[in-house]
Design a protein around this motif. Sequence first.
Motif, PDB file in Angstrom:
ATOM      1  N   PRO A  60      -7.449   2.937  17.744  1.00 40.75           N
ATOM      2  CA  PRO A  60      -7.306   1.682  16.994  1.00 40.75           C
ATOM      3  C   PRO A  60      -7.019   1.924  15.526  1.00 40.75           C
ATOM      4  N   GLU A  61      -6.259   1.016  14.953  1.00 41.71           N
ATOM      5  CA  GLU A  61      -5.947   1.090  13.525  1.00 41.71           C
ATOM      6  C   GLU A  61      -6.994   0.294  12.760  1.00 41.71           C
ATOM      7  N   ARG A  62      -7.473   0.859  11.652  1.00 40.75           N
ATOM      8  CA  ARG A  62      -8.489   0.143  10.867  1.00 40.75           C
ATOM      9  C   ARG A  62      -8.028  -0.114   9.444  1.00 40.75           C
ATOM     10  N   VAL A  63      -6.743   0.062   9.172  1.00 36.52           N
ATOM     11  CA  VAL A  63      -6.267  -0.060   7.793  1.00 36.52           C
ATOM     12  C   VAL A  63      -6.682  -1.414   7.205  1.00 36.52           C
ATOM     13  N   ASP A  64      -7.019  -1.385   5.920  1.00 39.65           N
ATOM     14  CA  ASP A  64      -7.459  -2.599   5.237  1.00 39.65           C
ATOM     15  C   ASP A  64      -6.482  -2.850   4.089  1.00 39.65           C
ATOM     16  N   PRO A  65      -5.386  -3.586   4.358  1.00 41.13           N
ATOM     17  CA  PRO A  65      -4.349  -3.741   3.333  1.00 41.13           C
ATOM     18  C   PRO A  65      -4.932  -4.222   2.004  1.00 41.13           C
ATOM     19  N   GLY A  66      -4.467  -3.608   0.918  1.00 42.59           N
ATOM     20  CA  GLY A  66      -4.904  -4.023  -0.417  1.00 42.59           C
ATOM     21  C   GLY A  66      -6.204  -3.366  -0.847  1.00 42.59           C
ATOM     22  N   ASN A  67      -6.773  -2.495  -0.009  1.00 45.23           N
ATOM     23  CA  ASN A  67      -8.027  -1.825  -0.370  1.00 45.23           C
ATOM     24  C   ASN A  67      -7.693  -0.437  -0.905  1.00 45.23           C
ATOM     25  N   PRO A  68      -7.761  -0.261  -2.244  1.00 41.32           N
ATOM     26  CA  PRO A  68      -7.346   1.030  -2.806  1.00 41.32           C
ATOM     27  C   PRO A  68      -8.337   2.152  -2.501  1.00 41.32           C
ATOM     28  N   GLN A  69      -9.586   1.799  -2.159  1.00 42.92           N
ATOM     29  CA  GLN A  69     -10.612   2.827  -1.917  1.00 42.92           C
ATOM     30  C   GLN A  69     -10.426   3.485  -0.546  1.00 42.92           C
ATOM     31  N   PHE A  70     -10.089   2.662   0.452  1.00 41.21           N
ATOM     32  CA  PHE A  70      -9.935   3.198   1.809  1.00 41.21           C
ATOM     33  C   PHE A  70      -8.498   3.029   2.281  1.00 41.21           C
ATOM     34  N   GLN A  71      -7.835   4.170   2.499  1.00 38.31           N
ATOM     35  CA  GLN A  71      -6.458   4.146   2.995  1.00 38.31           C
ATOM     36  C   GLN A  71      -6.406   5.071   4.207  1.00 38.31           C
ATOM     37  N   THR A  72      -5.220   5.167   4.815  1.00 38.77           N
ATOM     38  CA  THR A  72      -5.099   5.888   6.091  1.00 38.77           C
ATOM     39  C   THR A  72      -5.883   7.208   6.118  1.00 38.77           C
ATOM     40  N   HIS A  73      -5.774   8.037   5.070  1.00 45.34           N
ATOM     41  CA  HIS A  73      -6.344   9.391   5.130  1.00 45.34           C
ATOM     42  C   HIS A  73      -7.873   9.420   5.124  1.00 45.34           C
ATOM     43  N   ASN A  74      -8.529   8.384   4.564  1.00 41.56           N
ATOM     44  CA  ASN A  74     -10.002   8.470   4.499  1.00 41.56           C
ATOM     45  C   ASN A  74     -10.712   7.377   5.300  1.00 41.56           C
ATOM     46  N   ASP A 105       0.803  -1.225   0.000  1.00 41.18           N
ATOM     47  CA  ASP A 105       0.000   0.000   0.000  1.00 41.18           C
ATOM     48  C   ASP A 105       0.842   1.284   0.000  1.00 41.18           C
ATOM     49  N   VAL A 106       2.148   1.143   0.178  1.00 40.66           N
ATOM     50  CA  VAL A 106       3.030   2.327   0.150  1.00 40.66           C
ATOM     51  C   VAL A 106       4.055   2.084  -0.958  1.00 40.66           C
ATOM     52  N   SER A 107       4.115   2.976  -1.931  1.00 40.13           N
ATOM     53  CA  SER A 107       5.023   2.712  -3.059  1.00 40.13           C
ATOM     54  C   SER A 107       6.454   3.114  -2.700  1.00 40.13           C
ATOM     55  N   SER A 108       7.406   2.456  -3.357  1.00 40.42           N
ATOM     56  CA  SER A 108       8.812   2.803  -3.130  1.00 40.42           C
ATOM     57  C   SER A 108       9.090   4.228  -3.578  1.00 40.42           C
ATOM     58  N   SER A 109       8.403   4.665  -4.657  1.00 38.58           N
ATOM     59  CA  SER A 109       8.675   6.029  -5.129  1.00 38.58           C
ATOM     60  C   SER A 109       8.256   7.055  -4.072  1.00 38.58           C
TER      61      SER A 109
END
Length: 445
Positions: A164-178, A62-66
């Motif tokens: 609590p952390e709710r991150v859903d790895p691999g979910n492009p719609q919902f990421q940390t900011h939203n 979910d985090v790109s190298s660039s």
Amino acid sequence: MIKDDIKRLVGAREARVGVIGLGYVGLPLAAEFARRGFAAVGFEVDANKADAINRGESYIADVSSSQVKELVGAGRLAATTDFSSLKECDAIIICVPTPLRKTKEPDISYILAAAEEIKKNLRRGQLVILESTTYPGTTDEVLLPMFEETGLKLDEDFLLAFSPERVDPGNPQFQTHNIPKVVGGCTEDSTEVAALLYSQIVGNVHAVSSARVAEAAKLLENTFRAVNIGMANEMARLCYHLGIDTWEVIRAAATKPFGFMPFYPGPGIGGHCIPLDPHYLLWKARQHGFDSRFIGLAEEVNSRMPEHVVTLVADGLNDARKSMNGSRVLLLGVAYKKDINDVRESPALSIIDRLRAKGADVRYHDPFIAEVRFDEAHTEGGGAPLQSVALTDDELKSADCVVIVTDHTQIDYAKICQLSKLVVDTRNALGGDLRRTSCARIIRL
Ligand SMILES: NC(=O)c1ccc[n+]([C@@H]2O[C@H](COP(=O)([O-])OP(=O)(O)OC[C@H]3O[C@@H](n4cnc5c(N)ncnc54)[C@H](O)[C@@H]3O)[C@@H](O)[C@H]2O)c1
């Protein structure tokens, strides 16, 4: 007041944010703070991860190298194994693993190890936040007394909260900011300042009255999922016996616009959260002489799904007058869910082990996972590590049965239907058109 000091630093984005544990949760979080202009420092025990970040390389999909390269280059993101620099941080967020012991009791040793490092470096003017999923009471019963042993006082010298952390790895719609963030402090000041910090990177922050409420809210979310997936899995097994299409049943029920929320069956639950988190709640419940029957029941149903998948394979082979012993079975996907490279607690491990124990020649293809290793819970089938094979036409043609365990997006499912003899589809990956024109016999969960 230290509250105002930290608020000023946060508001001006001059606060230095330390994130302990740069895994699936910690790395995206540190990157998000850095992206919003904060100086973010990751503290890791794994020197390889720290080195990778400092070289500008990401190991989390979910985090790109660039992005990492850019943030490291701009001097806003760095990683270290030297915990003495915690002293320089104004906010410290703990994102370390919270596994279970073999007895299924909470193992908060990683939290304690991180907290020990914080304790050694705690100074006046710091905000500490725990993000690791844990049982209600961890923040104020365990962490607070540890930090006060330093002689520093909550509110007067430092602030402490849980979010609590709710991150859903691999979910492009919902990421940390939203993804809305729940925040509960050990004191009002702690809640206020922690909420202010997260509001710099997250659009919607929901403050609650205590750390315990925030801890319990996270466990409710994941227990809710485990229980409802359990319900869907039980329905799938029942439908198999009744000869009814489970997926069609769920699709029909989901047309009700109120009072129903669809959950889907699958080969079993996996990952670091859903199979583990309910046990944190169960353990705390038992400490208070209370038993949660929903949690136990959901676990029982969900943990039987790999066995059910193996039954479907055996039934399919049997119909083709083949025995499991000696048959070649190709698993598609071993990650616990689609489009990620995480195999922790994946039901694929149990499915492979059970198939091998019955004498099947098991192979797998997963574009995200090159090799799987088996722990002591999965040795009935020998426990030898397996490597992913290329998904060639020959591989599909020579499999007696193909089992779709993970519905990765990039798999060519039309080809699977064309070239396989028998497919067990545990994810409803093969849509209606594919099924209608398929050359393979398809058994769905
Ligand atoms: N992965 C998810 O989808 C997810 C979602 C929500 C919540 N969570 C919760 O977040 C927490 C972290 O999970 P994760 O998936 O990021 O785990 P992870 O294993 O991916 O990452 C944890 C990192 O912490 C490091 N670490 C361990 N001990 C440390 C220490 N003492 N000091 C510094 N670093 C240390 C590890 O090397 C690893 O890199 C857990 O409590 C988990 O339940 C995870």
